[in-house]
Design a protein around this motif. Structure first.
Motif, PDB file in Angstrom:
ATOM      1  N   TYR A 183      21.252  -9.547   2.255  1.00 13.07           N
ATOM      2  CA  TYR A 183      21.642  -7.982   1.520  1.00 13.07           C
ATOM      3  C   TYR A 183      21.064  -6.861   2.710  1.00 13.07           C
ATOM      4  O   TYR A 183      20.666  -7.256   3.525  1.00 13.07           O
ATOM      5  CB  TYR A 183      20.900  -7.589   0.937  1.00 13.07           C
ATOM      6  CG  TYR A 183      20.856  -8.150  -0.833  1.00 13.07           C
ATOM      7  CD1 TYR A 183      20.971  -7.004  -2.071  1.00 13.07           C
ATOM      8  CD2 TYR A 183      20.012  -9.713  -1.079  1.00 13.07           C
ATOM      9  CE1 TYR A 183      20.909  -8.556  -2.840  1.00 13.07           C
ATOM     10  CE2 TYR A 183      20.453 -10.504  -2.176  1.00 13.07           C
ATOM     11  CZ  TYR A 183      20.979  -9.681  -2.935  1.00 13.07           C
ATOM     12  OH  TYR A 183      21.075 -10.249  -4.249  1.00 13.07           O
ATOM     13  N   ASP A 199      19.739  -3.991  -3.091  1.00 14.31           N
ATOM     14  CA  ASP A 199      20.771  -4.223  -3.961  1.00 14.31           C
ATOM     15  C   ASP A 199      22.261  -4.846  -3.594  1.00 14.31           C
ATOM     16  O   ASP A 199      22.444  -5.562  -4.385  1.00 14.31           O
ATOM     17  CB  ASP A 199      20.287  -3.636  -5.401  1.00 14.31           C
ATOM     18  CG  ASP A 199      20.668  -2.364  -5.503  1.00 14.31           C
ATOM     19  OD1 ASP A 199      21.389  -1.704  -4.539  1.00 14.31           O
ATOM     20  OD2 ASP A 199      20.306  -1.576  -5.707  1.00 14.31           O
ATOM     21  N   HIS A 200      22.470  -3.999  -2.215  1.00  8.98           N
ATOM     22  CA  HIS A 200      24.000  -4.434  -2.079  1.00  8.98           C
ATOM     23  C   HIS A 200      24.349  -5.272  -1.310  1.00  8.98           C
ATOM     24  O   HIS A 200      23.482  -5.312   0.026  1.00  8.98           O
ATOM     25  CB  HIS A 200      24.369  -3.173  -1.192  1.00  8.98           C
ATOM     26  CG  HIS A 200      24.402  -2.150  -2.469  1.00  8.98           C
ATOM     27  ND1 HIS A 200      24.017  -0.709  -2.827  1.00  8.98           N
ATOM     28  CD2 HIS A 200      25.139  -1.467  -3.272  1.00  8.98           C
ATOM     29  CE1 HIS A 200      24.007  -0.689  -3.180  1.00  8.98           C
ATOM     30  NE2 HIS A 200      25.012  -0.476  -3.664  1.00  8.98           N
ATOM     31  N   SER A 213      29.484  -4.541 -11.115  1.00  6.25           N
ATOM     32  CA  SER A 213      28.617  -3.626 -11.191  1.00  6.25           C
ATOM     33  C   SER A 213      27.170  -4.335 -11.012  1.00  6.25           C
ATOM     34  O   SER A 213      26.932  -4.806 -11.033  1.00  6.25           O
ATOM     35  CB  SER A 213      28.900  -2.462 -12.393  1.00  6.25           C
ATOM     36  OG  SER A 213      30.086  -2.184 -12.237  1.00  6.25           O
ATOM     37  N   LEU A 214      26.520  -2.976 -10.456  1.00  4.92           N
ATOM     38  CA  LEU A 214      24.724  -3.451 -10.646  1.00  4.92           C
ATOM     39  C   LEU A 214      24.646  -3.477 -12.081  1.00  4.92           C
ATOM     40  O   LEU A 214      25.082  -2.662 -13.169  1.00  4.92           O
ATOM     41  CB  LEU A 214      24.393  -1.737 -10.699  1.00  4.92           C
ATOM     42  CG  LEU A 214      22.293  -2.212 -10.937  1.00  4.92           C
ATOM     43  CD1 LEU A 214      22.411  -3.084  -9.151  1.00  4.92           C
ATOM     44  CD2 LEU A 214      21.763  -0.909 -10.007  1.00  4.92           C
ATOM     45  N   HIS A 273      28.582  -1.262  -5.817  1.00  8.96           N
ATOM     46  CA  HIS A 273      28.581  -3.195  -5.980  1.00  8.96           C
ATOM     47  C   HIS A 273      29.744  -3.239  -5.764  1.00  8.96           C
ATOM     48  O   HIS A 273      30.044  -4.968  -4.939  1.00  8.96           O
ATOM     49  CB  HIS A 273      27.475  -3.430  -7.144  1.00  8.96           C
ATOM     50  CG  HIS A 273      26.435  -2.777  -6.786  1.00  8.96           C
ATOM     51  ND1 HIS A 273      25.468  -3.749  -6.043  1.00  8.96           N
ATOM     52  CD2 HIS A 273      25.560  -2.069  -7.002  1.00  8.96           C
ATOM     53  CE1 HIS A 273      23.971  -3.306  -6.318  1.00  8.96           C
ATOM     54  NE2 HIS A 273      24.444  -1.819  -6.945  1.00  8.96           N
TER      55      HIS A 273
END
Length: 697
Positions: free
Chosen positions: A633, A637-638, A496-497, A431
């Motif tokens: 996106y 999630d990125h 980060s995630l 991320h």
């Protein structure tokens, strides 16, 4: 002395058919009949060792040079043509259908190495095992076994020639191959536990499997010519098949190749023995089945079946998926059709042709070098220019990708005493790499240097649990580098995630249960571990006089935008959960982490929290796309490149605030491009020390 027949043995092809069918069933997502079906590859190794030994023994009277060159000529004509066709087809289809994700570089390296028989090394040096989920979308994964065989062929003919010609004068040559096999077995035992990737993919721990076939040939050479009974051969065949079936049904992926490969290898040796030894009476039903027309035909197709089955599975998995019955029925027929075409139109004509290429070793070598060279050049061009032939929306890499392009739009630059010589250090998992477009814009506009310390899967201050122990060494090296090179006042961005992933959960049956499952991962133990990791990192960075920026948890989704945005994949069942999520649910899922950030801010005055949540989700429903249909996106999630450009103005404003840049200079940020996102009024949260959406705090 007994000697196995040198002529074609039909039942050997029957054994090949069993091996390839097991592998195909294992790799078919919709079948769970053979959880250890991957051991069909081990069957192939043993069969290859035996057949190659027999083939070389038939040419024992040749001189050493002719013996070697003839062997390599036959291997090249047998293996290379179909392999090149499959590799080129896979590169073309990958570029057309698959977006260039972070895994693409690994996939392309694997594919290019496969041209040279080295893909097993690329895979062994990767972090994913053969059984990892990410491996499902590498169309070249299966070429590892070809690499093992090709590397075995480099030295084995020399060993075999010495044994054939000198074993009477040098009895120790009888011990050479057994010694090497035992050494390989020992390496396999050790590496299965200490380095499972090397154990699975590399020759040193697999040599014994191929050598066992050759050793069987040697053993049969020393037997008496007395023919066993029909009943005895049938019993040997049955015991062998039982052991092979045990491997197909029970092989444990965590104990492979040893001890589980032993069952398959032993069983295959027994089955070869049963079908090779002469039978004085009528063959049994099992022998007749192995020698039947259908079984032997599948055996002859086995190489092409193996080559085609995996890339076809990858592209089906990416596009329509395997869930539909029609697809499940069509998949084996498509693989069989491609294999038959490959066998009849590529393999056989080239192997049995009458041209100079087939009959002159130098011509074969030259043709192969040219073919491999041109194929690799073509494949590399495709890998570097996938957008030229892609039919996917993701071919617009400027919009979708977060790390490939320089900005196209003119950017205002700014100067100030507080910016001179400043550095931004970036530390985190993938991320942090997904912020590269945003960081590039900040670097260009502010004139600051960005230094990245990113490693996929290695989150820092994750908040959802302790930082991964497996990443401790790389994390420590990055922190030491930052402490050595940073100046007081420089910024460290920890990205980060920080929410449990939603993609990959079972959303079909009970969505509320899936939300509850994700929330349950944020328990008291994970919170305690997360705070321990956070304090360990933040204490060091504060002691170094550095400013720390942490990105608050952003929206994430139940399906990946890059996988569900094209006409050929949006009907895939993995896309059914959709590319949106209720904001209320996501706020609940990040509530604990937001509280942790409040606590950390009170303990560390140098910490600033950047919360872009409201910029990415301005309404009650969060979407992976903005109001103009542009992707915010890249996957589930990125961030995309477009999403980076949406957030860049706010992030740059935050940097100016942290560095105390005069307000009038910071206000000039309004000229930065907004990528047509109009989220409307930003909602605020209440309570003390609450980071405001879209702003640092």
């Amino acid at each position: 002395m007994h000697r196995p027949a040198s002529s074609y043995i039909p039942a050997i092809d029957g054994l090949r058919a069993i091996a390839v069918i097991a592998v195909l069933i294992y790799h078919a997502d919709y079948l769970s009949l053979l959880p250890g079906g991957f051991t069909g590859v081990d069957m192939f190794f043993v069969i290859s060792g035996f057949v190659i030994s027999q083939s070389l023994s038939e040419r024992r009277d040749l001189g050493f040079v002719d013996f070697l060159l003839g062997f390599y000529q036959r291997r090249l004509l047998r293996l290379l043509p179909a392999l090149l066709v499959v590799l080129i087809a896979s590169f073309v289809l990958s570029a057309m259908l698959l977006p260039q994700v972070w895994l693409s570089e690994q996939n392309n390296r694997t594919g290019l190495a496969a041209f040279l028989g080295l893909s097993n090394f690329v895979l062994a040096w990767n972090t994913d095992t053969y059984f990892a989920p990410g491996a499902d979308l590498n169309p070249y994964l299966h070429t590892w076994s070809l690499g093992v065989e090709e590397q075995f062929y480099l030295g084995f003919p020399v060993i075999w020639f010495l044994w054939l010609r000198q074993r009477q004068r040098v009895p120790l040559l009888w011990a050479l191959l057994p010694t090497l096999a035992l050494a390989s077995l020992a390496v396999g035992v050790l590496q299965t536990r200490s380095d499972p990737l090397a154990a699975f993919y590399l020759l040193p721990s697999r040599f014994w499997e191929l050598a066992s076939g050759a050793l069987l040939y040697q053993v049969l050479q020393r037997r008496s010519a007395q023919a066993p009974s029909n009943r005895g051969l049938t019993l040997v065949l049955a015991v062998g098949f039982a052991l092979v079936l045990l491997g197909f049904l029970q092989a444990d992926t965590t104990g492979f190749p040893l001890p589980w490969a032993l069952a398959t290898v032993t069983g295959t040796l027994l089955m070869i023995t049963a079908v090779v030894l002469p039978d004085s009476s009528a063959p049994s039903v099992a022998h007749r089945l192995l020698q039947s027309r259908g079984a032997t035909y599948l055996g002859r197709l086995s190489y092409s079946l193996y080559l085609w089955h995996w890339p076809v599975a990858v592209f089906v998995r990416w596009t329509v998926g395997f869930e539909l019955l029609l697809v499940q029925l069509a998949y084996p027929l498509l693989v069989l059709a491609l294999a038959a075409a490959s066998y009849h139109w590529v393999e056989t004509p080239i192997r049995t042709g009458k041209s100079i290429v087939q009959h002159r070793t130098w011509a074969t070598a030259a043709a192969c070098i040219v073919a491999v060279g041109l194929s690799m050049l073509g494949a590399r061009w495709i890998a570097e220019n996938p957008d030229r032939i892609s039919i996917s929306r993701t071919a617009d890499t400027y919009t979708w990708m977060a790390y490939r392009h320089q900005p196209r739009e003119p950017l205002p630059t700014m100067e100030g005493a507080s910016l001179a010589g400043r550095q931004i250090f970036v530390l985190g998992d993938s991320h942090s790499a997904a912020y590269r477009t945003l960081l590039k814009l900040a670097s260009l506009q502010l004139g600051v240097e960005v230094i990245e310390h990113e490693r996929g899967g290695c989150g820092v201050v994750r908040l959802i649990g302790g930082d991964p122990p497996a990443c401790a060494q790389s994390r420590e090296a990055a922190l030491q580098a930052i402490e050595t090179n940073a100046k007081p006042g420089d910024i460290v961005l920890l990205a980060s995630l920080r929410m449990p992933e939603l993609a990959g959960r079972d959303w079909a049956d009970d969505p509320q249960a899936a939300w509850a499952e994700a929330l349950a991962e944020l328990n008291a133990d994970s919170r305690a571990e997360a705070m321990v990791s956070a304090h360990a990192v933040l204490t060091r960075l504060q002691a170094a006089g550095l400013q720390v920026v942490i990105d608050a948890p952003k929206p994430l989704f139940r399906a990946a935008a890059n996988r569900c945005s094209d006409w050929f994949n949006r009907m895939n069942p993995v896309c059914a959960p959709g590319l949106s999520a209720p904001r209320e649910q996501l706020e609940i899922l990040r509530a604990q982490q937001m509280q942790q950030l409040r606590e950390l801010r009170r303990d560390y005055p140098n910490l600033t929290v950047w919360d872009p949540f409201a910029l990415l989700c301005p309404g009650p429903i969060c979407s992976a796309f903005d109001r103009d249909g542009q992707p915010l996106y890249f996957d589930a999630d990125h961030l995309s490149g477009h999403g980076n450009r949406v957030l860049a103005p706010d992030f740059i404003r935050l940097l100016l605030q942290v560095w105390g840049q005069p307000e009038e200079v910071a206000d000039s940020r309004s000229s930065a491009p907004q990528d047509n996102l109009n989220p409307g009024p930003l909602p605020t949260l209440s309570g003390p020390d609450v980071p405001q959406p879209g702003r640092g705090s």
